[in-house]
Design an enzyme around this catalytic site. Structure first.
Site, mmCIF file in Angstrom:
data_model
loop_
_atom_site.group_PDB
_atom_site.id
_atom_site.type_symbol
_atom_site.label_atom_id
_atom_site.label_comp_id
_atom_site.label_asym_id
_atom_site.label_seq_id
_atom_site.Cartn_x
_atom_site.Cartn_y
_atom_site.Cartn_z
ATOM 1 N N ASP A 45 6.753 1.261 12.204
ATOM 2 C CA ASP A 45 5.573 2.086 12.005
ATOM 3 C C ASP A 45 4.984 2.542 13.339
ATOM 4 O O ASP A 45 4.442 3.643 13.445
ATOM 5 C CB ASP A 45 4.521 1.317 11.214
ATOM 6 C CG ASP A 45 4.845 1.265 9.721
ATOM 7 O OD1 ASP A 45 5.777 1.978 9.294
ATOM 8 O OD2 ASP A 45 4.179 0.512 8.988
ATOM 9 N N GLY A 46 5.085 1.696 14.365
ATOM 10 C CA GLY A 46 4.589 2.078 15.683
ATOM 11 C C GLY A 46 5.323 3.274 16.252
ATOM 12 O O GLY A 46 4.724 4.131 16.923
ATOM 13 N N ASN A 122 -3.899 6.290 11.502
ATOM 14 C CA ASN A 122 -4.325 5.008 10.943
ATOM 15 C C ASN A 122 -5.826 4.765 11.059
ATOM 16 O O ASN A 122 -6.509 4.658 10.065
ATOM 17 C CB ASN A 122 -3.581 3.852 11.627
ATOM 18 C CG ASN A 122 -2.276 3.526 10.951
ATOM 19 O OD1 ASN A 122 -1.918 4.141 9.948
ATOM 20 N ND2 ASN A 122 -1.555 2.561 11.480
ATOM 21 N N THR A 161 -4.150 -0.154 5.102
ATOM 22 C CA THR A 161 -3.355 -1.382 5.013
ATOM 23 C C THR A 161 -3.154 -2.025 6.383
ATOM 24 O O THR A 161 -2.527 -3.079 6.472
ATOM 25 C CB THR A 161 -1.968 -1.078 4.406
ATOM 26 O OG1 THR A 161 -1.322 -0.077 5.223
ATOM 27 C CG2 THR A 161 -2.092 -0.562 2.986
ATOM 28 N N TYR A 163 -5.290 -2.413 10.359
ATOM 29 C CA TYR A 163 -6.399 -3.211 10.892
ATOM 30 C C TYR A 163 -7.541 -3.320 9.885
ATOM 31 O O TYR A 163 -8.192 -4.365 9.754
ATOM 32 C CB TYR A 163 -6.882 -2.568 12.198
ATOM 33 C CG TYR A 163 -7.798 -3.418 13.034
ATOM 34 C CD1 TYR A 163 -7.899 -4.801 12.853
ATOM 35 C CD2 TYR A 163 -8.581 -2.844 14.027
ATOM 36 C CE1 TYR A 163 -8.732 -5.567 13.624
ATOM 37 C CE2 TYR A 163 -9.426 -3.610 14.822
ATOM 38 C CZ TYR A 163 -9.500 -4.975 14.611
ATOM 39 O OH TYR A 163 -10.329 -5.742 15.378
ATOM 40 N N ASN A 164 -7.796 -2.258 9.155
ATOM 41 C CA ASN A 164 -8.847 -2.255 8.150
ATOM 42 C C ASN A 164 -8.697 -3.407 7.170
ATOM 43 O O ASN A 164 -9.684 -4.067 6.807
ATOM 44 C CB ASN A 164 -8.826 -0.914 7.403
ATOM 45 C CG ASN A 164 -9.676 -0.933 6.150
ATOM 46 O OD1 ASN A 164 -10.888 -0.848 6.193
ATOM 47 N ND2 ASN A 164 -9.015 -1.047 4.994
ATOM 48 N N ALA A 185 -17.216 -8.491 12.822
ATOM 49 C CA ALA A 185 -18.120 -9.593 13.162
ATOM 50 C C ALA A 185 -19.548 -9.118 13.375
ATOM 51 O O ALA A 185 -20.120 -9.258 14.460
ATOM 52 C CB ALA A 185 -17.608 -10.324 14.402
#
Length: 267
Positions: A45-46, A122, A161, A163-164, A185
């Site tokens: 994917d990268g 993304n 799908t 980092y989120n 955070a």
């Protein structure tokens, strides 16, 4: 038809790239890295994210397809042993094109310098260089809240799908034209309070971040890490542009989610 191939750079991916290039040239297709009609990404994917940013000026004319040489990805869904089938379909123009929404990011600065505009497949994340980030969040021109915490992540449905998801965001089908804001955070106590939940914004609801204290930020656009100083505002919205994927075989999105995060079992 003009085609180009990008690769992760490892020996397996490079060998596969050379093989596919030879096959496609034998079918009298033209190899053209500057103006391809289709871009084949070989790696993961990268690698496809790299290809997306390389050809971001041709999003309306170029379709992407991914071959994975490692683990199955959300963008790279073809296996090395399937390249003959893939080559035949491309050579015969036997594929359809699907379009998915992407994210527009516009960064303005206090000194009045030219705005910086980016497109993300993304997500875009924003963090302070040091200490707690304090940011006013506006939605559709009205202040929604003041965020205090480590940072914020705005993602596309395709990127929901990534980092989120690790931030507790929802997984969104990529056909939905929306963007999603997730907290990193956040500080929530008797004095400070945020919504504490991801926000799903439709395409006609732009979101603007305005710094309250610090004005220097580390901003990521997909895999790219940037340093922006003296920031006045960061605006997010669903971009007018779309990403185009070449589809040859069915691979339903929810099957991909299940196989990636749950694993398949018929028991």
């Amino acid at each position: 038809m003009r085609f180009a191939i990008t690769t992760r750079g490892d020996s397996v991916s490079n060998t596969l790239m050379q093989k596919m290039r030879t096959y496609l040239l034998d079918f009298n297709l033209e190899y053209n890295e500057d103006q391809p009609d289709i871009v084949i990404s070989v790696g993961g994917d990268g690698t496809l994210l790299y290809a997306f940013h390389r050809y971001r000026s041709r999003l309306g004319k170029t379709a992407f397809i991914g071959v994975h040489t490692g683990h199955l990805g959300f963008y790279a869904d073809w296996k090395p042993e399937e390249i003959e089938k893939l080559v035949m379909a491309i050579a015969k123009d036997d594929y359809s094109v699907v379009e998915y929404p992407i994210l527009e990011v516009v960064i303005s600065h206090n000194d009045g310098s030219r705005e910086a505009r980016y497109l993300a497949l993304n997500e875009c994340t924003v963090k302070s260089i040091e200490g707690t980030m304090v940011m006013d969040i506006e939605i559709k021109g009205e202040k929604f809240e003041t965020f205090r915490g480590d940072g914020l992540c705005m993602s596309t449905p395709s990127g929901s799908t990534a980092y989120n998801r690790s931030l507790g965001g929802a997984i969104i089908h990529p056909s939905i034209r929306a963007i999603q804001l997730a907290e990193m955070a956040s500080i929530n106590n008797r004095v400070f309070r945020t919504i504490g939940s991801p926000l799903l914004l439709p395409e006609h609801h732009p979101c603007v971040l305005r710094p309250v204290t610090d004005v220097d930020f580390q901003i990521t656009i997909d895999h790219l890490t940037l340093l922006h100083k003296d920031v006045r505002s960061i605006q997010y919205r669903v971009a007018n542009e779309k990403v185009r994927f070449a589809r040859i075989k069915p691979f339903p999105f929810w099957n991909r989610v299940r196989d990636s995060f749950i694993g398949y079992s018929d028991r």
